[in-house]
Design a protein around this motif. Structure first.
Motif, PDB file in Angstrom:
ATOM      1  N   ILE A  67       0.841  -1.200   0.000  1.00 31.46           N
ATOM      2  CA  ILE A  67       0.000   0.000   0.000  1.00 31.46           C
ATOM      3  C   ILE A  67       0.876   1.249   0.000  1.00 31.46           C
ATOM      4  CG2 ILE A  67      -1.636   1.364   1.367  1.00 31.46           C
ATOM      5  CD1 ILE A  67      -2.846  -1.291   2.341  1.00 31.46           C
ATOM      6  N   GLY A  68       1.889   1.250   0.845  1.00 31.16           N
ATOM      7  CA  GLY A  68       2.770   2.417   0.954  1.00 31.16           C
ATOM      8  C   GLY A  68       3.477   2.746  -0.341  1.00 31.16           C
ATOM      9  N   GLY A  69       3.770   1.727  -1.138  1.00 32.98           N
ATOM     10  CA  GLY A  69       4.443   1.949  -2.413  1.00 32.98           C
ATOM     11  C   GLY A  69       3.496   2.067  -3.585  1.00 32.98           C
ATOM     12  N   GLY A  70       2.182   1.981  -3.310  1.00 31.00           N
ATOM     13  CA  GLY A  70       1.201   2.053  -4.388  1.00 31.00           C
ATOM     14  C   GLY A  70       1.204   0.823  -5.286  1.00 31.00           C
ATOM     15  N   GLU A  71       1.784  -0.274  -4.789  1.00 32.93           N
ATOM     16  CA  GLU A  71       1.896  -1.492  -5.601  1.00 32.93           C
ATOM     17  C   GLU A  71       0.620  -2.326  -5.456  1.00 32.93           C
ATOM     18  OE1 GLU A  71       5.713  -3.499  -5.065  1.00 32.93           O
ATOM     19  OE2 GLU A  71       6.396  -1.688  -4.016  1.00 32.93           O
ATOM     20  N   LEU A  72      -0.413  -1.919  -6.209  1.00 35.30           N
ATOM     21  CA  LEU A  72      -1.725  -2.516  -6.033  1.00 35.30           C
ATOM     22  C   LEU A  72      -2.181  -3.235  -7.301  1.00 35.30           C
ATOM     23  CD1 LEU A  72      -3.444   0.322  -3.967  1.00 35.30           C
ATOM     24  CD2 LEU A  72      -2.175  -1.669  -3.150  1.00 35.30           C
ATOM     25  N   GLY A  73      -1.451  -4.270  -7.656  1.00 33.43           N
ATOM     26  CA  GLY A  73      -1.838  -5.132  -8.768  1.00 33.43           C
ATOM     27  C   GLY A  73      -1.852  -4.428 -10.105  1.00 33.43           C
ATOM     28  N   LYS A  74      -2.844  -4.730 -10.924  1.00 38.31           N
ATOM     29  CA  LYS A  74      -2.931  -4.185 -12.277  1.00 38.31           C
ATOM     30  C   LYS A  74      -3.093  -2.666 -12.290  1.00 38.31           C
ATOM     31  CE  LYS A  74      -4.985  -8.373 -14.303  1.00 38.31           C
ATOM     32  NZ  LYS A  74      -6.185  -8.939 -14.971  1.00 38.31           N
ATOM     33  N   GLN A  75      -3.535  -2.113 -11.158  1.00 39.26           N
ATOM     34  CA  GLN A  75      -3.776  -0.668 -11.099  1.00 39.26           C
ATOM     35  C   GLN A  75      -2.579   0.105 -10.542  1.00 39.26           C
ATOM     36  OE1 GLN A  75      -6.237   0.594 -12.553  1.00 39.26           O
ATOM     37  NE2 GLN A  75      -7.608  -1.157 -12.780  1.00 39.26           N
ATOM     38  N   THR A  76      -1.422  -0.556 -10.433  1.00 37.38           N
ATOM     39  CA  THR A  76      -0.253   0.093  -9.834  1.00 37.38           C
ATOM     40  C   THR A  76       0.111   1.392 -10.547  1.00 37.38           C
ATOM     41  OG1 THR A  76       0.691  -1.940  -8.912  1.00 37.38           O
ATOM     42  CG2 THR A  76       2.231  -0.142  -9.399  1.00 37.38           C
ATOM     43  N   ALA A  77       0.146   1.374 -11.871  1.00 39.23           N
ATOM     44  CA  ALA A  77       0.544   2.589 -12.617  1.00 39.23           C
ATOM     45  C   ALA A  77      -0.430   3.730 -12.334  1.00 39.23           C
ATOM     46  CB  ALA A  77       0.604   2.295 -14.112  1.00 39.23           C
ATOM     47  N   LEU A  78      -1.735   3.428 -12.338  1.00 39.10           N
ATOM     48  CA  LEU A  78      -2.736   4.458 -12.054  1.00 39.10           C
ATOM     49  C   LEU A  78      -2.589   4.972 -10.633  1.00 39.10           C
ATOM     50  CD1 LEU A  78      -5.295   6.120 -12.634  1.00 39.10           C
ATOM     51  CD2 LEU A  78      -6.631   4.119 -11.910  1.00 39.10           C
ATOM     52  N   VAL A  79      -2.439   4.062  -9.671  1.00 42.80           N
ATOM     53  CA  VAL A  79      -2.317   4.471  -8.274  1.00 42.80           C
ATOM     54  C   VAL A  79      -1.084   5.346  -8.084  1.00 42.80           C
ATOM     55  CG1 VAL A  79      -1.972   3.653  -5.901  1.00 42.80           C
ATOM     56  CG2 VAL A  79      -3.586   2.472  -7.411  1.00 42.80           C
ATOM     57  N   GLU A  80       0.020   5.004  -8.739  1.00 43.41           N
ATOM     58  CA  GLU A  80       1.220   5.830  -8.645  1.00 43.41           C
ATOM     59  C   GLU A  80       0.959   7.241  -9.175  1.00 43.41           C
ATOM     60  OE1 GLU A  80       4.117   3.518 -10.728  1.00 43.41           O
ATOM     61  OE2 GLU A  80       4.700   2.374  -8.932  1.00 43.41           O
ATOM     62  N   GLN A  81       0.200   7.346 -10.283  1.00 39.57           N
ATOM     63  CA  GLN A  81      -0.163   8.663 -10.814  1.00 39.57           C
ATOM     64  C   GLN A  81      -1.033   9.431  -9.824  1.00 39.57           C
ATOM     65  OE1 GLN A  81      -2.076   8.136 -14.607  1.00 39.57           O
ATOM     66  NE2 GLN A  81      -0.363   7.008 -15.491  1.00 39.57           N
ATOM     67  N   LEU A  82      -1.985   8.733  -9.213  1.00 44.21           N
ATOM     68  CA  LEU A  82      -2.891   9.393  -8.261  1.00 44.21           C
ATOM     69  C   LEU A  82      -2.152   9.804  -6.997  1.00 44.21           C
ATOM     70  CD1 LEU A  82      -6.048   7.119  -8.651  1.00 44.21           C
ATOM     71  CD2 LEU A  82      -5.634   9.375  -9.658  1.00 44.21           C
ATOM     72  N   LEU A  83      -1.161   9.014  -6.593  1.00 36.92           N
ATOM     73  CA  LEU A  83      -0.331   9.406  -5.450  1.00 36.92           C
ATOM     74  C   LEU A  83       0.461  10.672  -5.778  1.00 36.92           C
ATOM     75  CD1 LEU A  83       0.988   5.921  -4.266  1.00 36.92           C
ATOM     76  CD2 LEU A  83      -0.421   7.487  -2.914  1.00 36.92           C
ATOM     77  N   ALA A  84       1.005  10.728  -6.988  1.00 34.97           N
ATOM     78  CA  ALA A  84       1.793  11.890  -7.399  1.00 34.97           C
ATOM     79  C   ALA A  84       0.940  13.155  -7.475  1.00 34.97           C
ATOM     80  CB  ALA A  84       2.464  11.623  -8.750  1.00 34.97           C
ATOM     81  N   SER A  85      -0.326  12.988  -7.889  1.00 34.56           N
ATOM     82  CA  SER A  85      -1.223  14.141  -8.018  1.00 34.56           C
ATOM     83  C   SER A  85      -1.970  14.434  -6.721  1.00 34.56           C
ATOM     84  CB  SER A  85      -2.224  13.906  -9.146  1.00 34.56           C
ATOM     85  OG  SER A  85      -3.095  12.829  -8.823  1.00 34.56           O
ATOM     86  N   ARG A  86      -1.713  13.644  -5.695  1.00 33.50           N
ATOM     87  CA  ARG A  86      -2.321  13.801  -4.378  1.00 33.50           C
ATOM     88  C   ARG A  86      -3.818  13.491  -4.363  1.00 33.50           C
ATOM     89  NH1 ARG A  86       0.857  13.728  -0.274  1.00 33.50           N
ATOM     90  NH2 ARG A  86      -0.075  15.420   0.917  1.00 33.50           N
ATOM     91  N   HIS A  87      -4.315  12.808  -5.394  1.00 35.80           N
ATOM     92  CA  HIS A  87      -5.702  12.362  -5.367  1.00 35.80           C
ATOM     93  C   HIS A  87      -5.861  11.149  -4.449  1.00 35.80           C
ATOM     94  CE1 HIS A  87      -6.245  14.866  -9.000  1.00 35.80           C
ATOM     95  NE2 HIS A  87      -7.486  14.934  -8.565  1.00 35.80           N
ATOM     96  N   VAL A  88      -4.765  10.444  -4.240  1.00 37.74           N
ATOM     97  CA  VAL A  88      -4.721   9.357  -3.262  1.00 37.74           C
ATOM     98  C   VAL A  88      -3.601   9.671  -2.283  1.00 37.74           C
ATOM     99  CG1 VAL A  88      -4.256   6.895  -2.870  1.00 37.74           C
ATOM    100  CG2 VAL A  88      -5.632   7.601  -4.827  1.00 37.74           C
ATOM    101  N   ARG A  89      -3.904   9.509  -1.015  1.00 35.86           N
ATOM    102  CA  ARG A  89      -2.892   9.733   0.022  1.00 35.86           C
ATOM    103  C   ARG A  89      -2.891   8.530   0.962  1.00 35.86           C
ATOM    104  NH1 ARG A  89      -3.785  16.240   1.153  1.00 35.86           N
ATOM    105  NH2 ARG A  89      -4.156  16.755  -1.035  1.00 35.86           N
ATOM    106  N   ILE A  90      -1.711   8.089   1.305  1.00 31.69           N
ATOM    107  CA  ILE A  90      -1.559   6.934   2.187  1.00 31.69           C
ATOM    108  C   ILE A  90      -1.545   7.408   3.633  1.00 31.69           C
ATOM    109  CG2 ILE A  90      -0.153   4.921   2.762  1.00 31.69           C
ATOM    110  CD1 ILE A  90      -1.348   4.926  -0.098  1.00 31.69           C
TER     111      ILE A  90
END
Length: 201
Positions: A159-182
């Motif tokens: 979770i901390g690394g945004g490594e969430l299966g097939k959606q990892t690339a999207l989650v990494e983008q959302l983390l970078a844009s702050r739409h997702v926060r851990i």
């Protein structure tokens, strides 16, 4: 007002305490969701301990989407109709705390649970593009089942690394844009505060 929906496997006094904390800072919070009481979603009967909920909790805004005993995979199955309802009152913030039941009594693997969380995040963002998703790392457990404690740590790492299966690339983008926060709910949490092996409420 900040509109918040809680998507979790347990909701109790924490929602009321959070409301009080942010109100003290001058922010009005409106919780939304399709549930307004404590009940077991499998039986529609009052959940264990529901009668013990203090009156000051019952008197606060108890709209939520907490599902006692559910795994992230169960929540994913009902997410589409939930999002259809939330479209009428779109939340600014989505609080997600899921995964403990997957790793414990459902015996799902760490990677399968992470992939499900990735799908949840992807669907939440697609339906609520302006909302911020606060994705919680799990609190520790005091379970005697040794793999559970280790699996919680392993899932939190993903979770901390945004490594969430097939959606990892999207989650990494959302983390970078702050739409997702851990949200780290693990490292500073004292497992001695758990009421049992798993539940902090």
């Amino acid at each position: 007002a900040v509109v918040v929906v809680v998507v979790a496997t347990t909701v109790a006094a924490s929602e009321s305490l959070m409301s009080a904390a942010v109100r003290a800072r001058g922010v009005r919070v409106d919780f939304v969701g399709t549930n307004v009481r404590f009940e077991n979603p499998y039986t529609a009967e009052p959940d264990e301990g529901a009668d013990d909920v203090p009156s000051w909790v019952k008197a606060t805004d108890m709209d939520h989407n907490g599902y006692s005993g559910w795994g992230a995979d169960d929540v994913l199955k009902v997410l589409s109709p939930l999002l259809a309802v939330l479209a009428h009152t779109p939340p600014d913030v989505v609080l997600v705390h899921l995964g403990t039941n997957d790793l414990s009594w459902k015996s799902r693997s760490v990677h399968a649970t992470a992939a499900t969380l990735g799908e949840l995040v992807a669907q939440l963002h697609a339906a609520l593009p302006n909302a911020v998703v606060l994705l919680a790392q799990l609190v520790p457990s005091r379970s005697a089942a040794r793999p559970l404690a280790a699996n919680v740590v392993a899932l939190n790492r993903l979770i901390g690394g945004g490594e969430l299966g097939k959606q990892t690339a999207l989650v990494e983008q959302l983390l970078a844009s702050r739409h997702v926060r851990i949200v780290d709910q693990h490292s500073e949490f004292d497992a001695d505060d758990l009421q049992d092996e798993l539940h902090p409420n």
